[in-house]
Design an enzyme around this catalytic site. Structure first.
Site, PDB file in Angstrom:
ATOM      1  N   SER A 165     -10.711  -0.061   3.617  1.00 29.22           N
ATOM      2  CA  SER A 165      -9.695  -0.366   4.874  1.00 29.22           C
ATOM      3  C   SER A 165      -9.462   1.121   5.504  1.00 29.22           C
ATOM      4  CB  SER A 165      -8.634  -1.063   4.717  1.00 29.22           C
ATOM      5  OG  SER A 165      -9.177  -2.529   4.221  1.00 29.22           O
ATOM      6  N   GLU A 195      -4.955   4.258   6.746  1.00 33.26           N
ATOM      7  CA  GLU A 195      -4.792   4.016   5.107  1.00 33.26           C
ATOM      8  C   GLU A 195      -5.394   5.292   4.409  1.00 33.26           C
ATOM      9  OE1 GLU A 195      -5.392   0.195   3.425  1.00 33.26           O
ATOM     10  OE2 GLU A 195      -6.112   1.067   1.582  1.00 33.26           O
ATOM     11  N   ARG A 236       0.764  -1.247  -0.044  1.00 33.30           N
ATOM     12  CA  ARG A 236       0.112  -0.122   0.065  1.00 33.30           C
ATOM     13  C   ARG A 236       0.903   1.294  -0.012  1.00 33.30           C
ATOM     14  NH1 ARG A 236      -2.607  -3.420  -1.239  1.00 33.30           N
ATOM     15  NH2 ARG A 236      -4.661  -4.141  -0.382  1.00 33.30           N
TER      16      ARG A 236
HETATM   17  C1  LIG Z   1     -16.338  -0.137  -0.682  1.00 33.94           C
HETATM   18  C2  LIG Z   1     -14.636  -0.127  -1.052  1.00 33.94           C
HETATM   19  C3  LIG Z   1     -13.805  -1.141  -1.304  1.00 33.94           C
HETATM   20  C4  LIG Z   1     -12.428  -1.022  -1.369  1.00 33.94           C
HETATM   21  N1  LIG Z   1     -11.741  -2.179  -1.729  1.00 33.94           N
HETATM   22  C5  LIG Z   1     -10.331  -2.034  -1.759  1.00 33.94           C
HETATM   23  C6  LIG Z   1      -9.510  -3.230  -2.047  1.00 33.94           C
HETATM   24  O1  LIG Z   1     -10.130  -4.380  -2.122  1.00 33.94           O
HETATM   25  N2  LIG Z   1      -8.120  -3.072  -2.167  1.00 33.94           N
HETATM   26  C7  LIG Z   1      -7.724  -1.787  -2.053  1.00 33.94           C
HETATM   27  O2  LIG Z   1      -6.449  -1.825  -2.433  1.00 33.94           O
HETATM   28  N3  LIG Z   1      -8.449  -0.733  -1.805  1.00 33.94           N
HETATM   29  C8  LIG Z   1     -10.054  -0.738  -1.752  1.00 33.94           C
HETATM   30  N4  LIG Z   1     -10.489   0.078  -1.574  1.00 33.94           N
HETATM   31  C9  LIG Z   1      -9.819   1.660  -1.251  1.00 33.94           C
HETATM   32  C10 LIG Z   1      -9.846   2.610  -2.513  1.00 33.94           C
HETATM   33  O3  LIG Z   1     -10.648   2.181  -3.388  1.00 33.94           O
HETATM   34  C11 LIG Z   1      -8.533   2.363  -3.192  1.00 33.94           C
HETATM   35  O4  LIG Z   1      -7.619   3.025  -2.456  1.00 33.94           O
HETATM   36  C12 LIG Z   1      -8.381   3.216  -4.701  1.00 33.94           C
HETATM   37  O5  LIG Z   1      -7.284   2.792  -5.313  1.00 33.94           O
HETATM   38  C13 LIG Z   1      -8.399   4.812  -4.253  1.00 33.94           C
HETATM   39  O6  LIG Z   1      -8.697   5.193  -5.719  1.00 33.94           O
HETATM   40  P1  LIG Z   1      -9.257   6.710  -5.797  1.00 33.94           P
HETATM   41  O7  LIG Z   1      -9.320   7.168  -7.408  1.00 33.94           O
HETATM   42  O8  LIG Z   1     -10.667   6.573  -5.386  1.00 33.94           O
HETATM   43  O9  LIG Z   1      -8.393   7.732  -5.230  1.00 33.94           O
HETATM   44  P2  LIG Z   1      -8.617   8.929  -4.268  1.00 33.94           P
HETATM   45  O10 LIG Z   1      -9.484   8.305  -2.898  1.00 33.94           O
HETATM   46  O11 LIG Z   1      -9.462   9.823  -4.847  1.00 33.94           O
HETATM   47  O12 LIG Z   1      -7.304   9.476  -3.765  1.00 33.94           O
HETATM   48  C14 LIG Z   1      -6.575   8.695  -2.914  1.00 33.94           C
HETATM   49  C15 LIG Z   1      -5.137   9.320  -2.790  1.00 33.94           C
HETATM   50  O13 LIG Z   1      -4.378   9.187  -4.175  1.00 33.94           O
HETATM   51  C16 LIG Z   1      -4.090  10.509  -4.681  1.00 33.94           C
HETATM   52  N5  LIG Z   1      -4.157  10.665  -6.149  1.00 33.94           N
HETATM   53  C17 LIG Z   1      -5.355   9.999  -6.774  1.00 33.94           C
HETATM   54  N6  LIG Z   1      -5.173  10.173  -8.103  1.00 33.94           N
HETATM   55  C18 LIG Z   1      -3.815  10.641  -8.190  1.00 33.94           C
HETATM   56  C19 LIG Z   1      -3.193  10.916  -9.516  1.00 33.94           C
HETATM   57  N7  LIG Z   1      -3.515  10.881 -10.640  1.00 33.94           N
HETATM   58  N8  LIG Z   1      -1.761  11.465  -9.309  1.00 33.94           N
HETATM   59  C20 LIG Z   1      -1.064  11.484  -8.005  1.00 33.94           C
HETATM   60  N9  LIG Z   1      -2.177  11.170  -6.990  1.00 33.94           N
HETATM   61  C21 LIG Z   1      -3.362  10.806  -6.933  1.00 33.94           C
HETATM   62  C22 LIG Z   1      -4.932  11.333  -3.984  1.00 33.94           C
HETATM   63  O14 LIG Z   1      -4.446  12.619  -3.808  1.00 33.94           O
HETATM   64  C23 LIG Z   1      -5.123  10.828  -2.565  1.00 33.94           C
HETATM   65  O15 LIG Z   1      -3.971  11.190  -1.867  1.00 33.94           O
HETATM   66  C24 LIG Z   1     -11.785   0.083  -1.197  1.00 33.94           C
HETATM   67  C25 LIG Z   1     -12.525   1.326  -1.144  1.00 33.94           C
HETATM   68  C26 LIG Z   1     -14.005   1.140  -0.937  1.00 33.94           C
HETATM   69  C27 LIG Z   1     -15.136   2.402  -0.660  1.00 33.94           C
END
Ligand SMILES: Cc1cc2nc3c(=O)[nH]c(=O)nc-3n(C[C@H](O)[C@H](O)[C@H](O)COP(=O)(O)OP(=O)(O)OC[C@H]3O[C@@H](n4cnc5c(N)ncnc54)[C@H](O)[C@@H]3O)c2cc1C
Length: 307
Positions: A211, A301, A160
């Protein structure tokens, strides 16, 4: 590039929580991104990169500065490679791979958010992490105003975490994935089975941010306790934060409309009208309990923004 004022951030996160952002812009190209950065600099504003909003808790007071919402969505398939914009949904990567009979990313089915968010956080499920299938990443480096191409070996991936978490000047523009030829029906079946498993664990269609805490590295004594309780060997000295929370009696713990999940105590839920403040109180209660019970310090996280 359009700049808006006072945008409700709760609608842009899976938690459904958060106040307004002072300024907001959606960017669909590198040019938009550079313009947004220039706007921030010229107006002496903080900026924050928002993508799918599935790993973020915005404060009830919102964000003072400009939210840059990533929406670079291009997808190109070339033989066994997929090059995809950072603002594309991770589910689009999974779907396009399946439609082209390419195997390698189906275990990501059901993870919400974008490719950029997943590449930054080394998202993973069912034993597969982004770093296992990623080939390279193109970033915009704000520090020297240059586009850079990084091979996966230089992205400092670990559980992560990545180079992108350490160097906030790197904004991910696109990513290239290296997959293998497979059978579309088999890929489809695996996706279906995995989604069913996620649904059974109630990890889908909830107001949450996934998480809340990372799985911590713990003493051998606690690793043994985990093994005795679950029959599962800990990996690299880590045990699931969810197991620690369950063992400390935290599942279903509720503060206002914020609740630790029942099948997965490490998923904090917004039962309807939870505030960021309630989620923080729940997190702080959970951290104290786990520290008192096991002497383990949990770390978030989920990104806490605007606090
Ligand atoms: C129901 C549910 C289930 C989930 N299951 C999992 C799972 O099984 N495994 C897992 O790993 N995660 C899981 N997650 C967590 C989440 O989906 C992941 O961490 C996902 O990858 C976050 O992506 P996002 O686009 O939503 O990022 P955001 O939440 O929008 O951003 C997260 C971080 O990334 C940064 N960021 C985003 N895009 C960029 C970019 N292009 N350049 C630089 N920085 C950037 C943002 O500034 C922020 O700091 C889950 C979440 C939920 C709600």
């Amino acid at each position: 590039m359009q700049i808006k004022k006072s945008v409700d951030l709760s609608r842009l996160t899976t938690f459904g929580i958060g106040g307004n952002s002072e300024y907001f812009t959606k960017i669909e190209s590198k040019k938009n991104l550079v313009n947004a950065m220039e706007f921030a600099e010229a107006n002496n504003l903080e900026y924050y990169i928002l993508a799918g909003g599935s790993n973020i808790l915005f404060s009830d007071d919102g964000f003072k500065g400009i939210i840059i919402h990533m929406a670079i969505n291009c997808i190109n398939v070339c033989k066994e490679n997929i090059v995809i914009g950072s603002g594309a949904k991770l589910s689009d990567l999974v779907l396009v791979a399946k439609n082209n009979s390419l195997t390698g990313v189906e275990k990501f089915v059901g993870i919400p958010g974008t490719v950029g968010g997943a590449v930054r956080g080394n998202a993973g499920a069912f034993g597969l992490e982004i770093a296992d299938v990623l080939e390279s990443v193109t970033v915009y480096d704000k520090f020297d105003n240059k586009t850079k191409f990084l091979d996966v070996s230089s992205c400092e991936y670990d559980y992560r975490t990545s180079l992108f978490k350490k160097n906030k000047n790197y904004i991910i523009l696109e990513a290239s994935f290296s997959l293998q030829k497979g059978n579309e029906n088999e890929i489809k079946k695996q996706m279906y089975d995995l989604l069913e498993q996620r649904t059974k664990k109630q990890l889908q269609d909830i107001k949450s941010a996934g998480s809340f805490f990372v799985n911590p590295i713990v003493s051998e004594e606690i690793q043994d306790l985990f093994y005795k309780d679950s029959g599962i060997k800990s990996k690299n000295g880590r045990v699931p934060a969810g197991w620690l929370l369950d063992s400390a009696g935290l599942n279903r713990k509720r503060i206002g409309d914020a609740q630790a999940g029942y099948t997965h105590a490490n998923y904090f839920l917004n039962l309807g009208k939870a505030t960021a403040s309630e989620i923080i109180q729940l997190a702080s209660f959970a951290k104290t309990r786990v520290r008192d019970e096991f002497g383990v310090q949990l770390k978030e996280e989920v990104e806490l923004v605007g606090f």
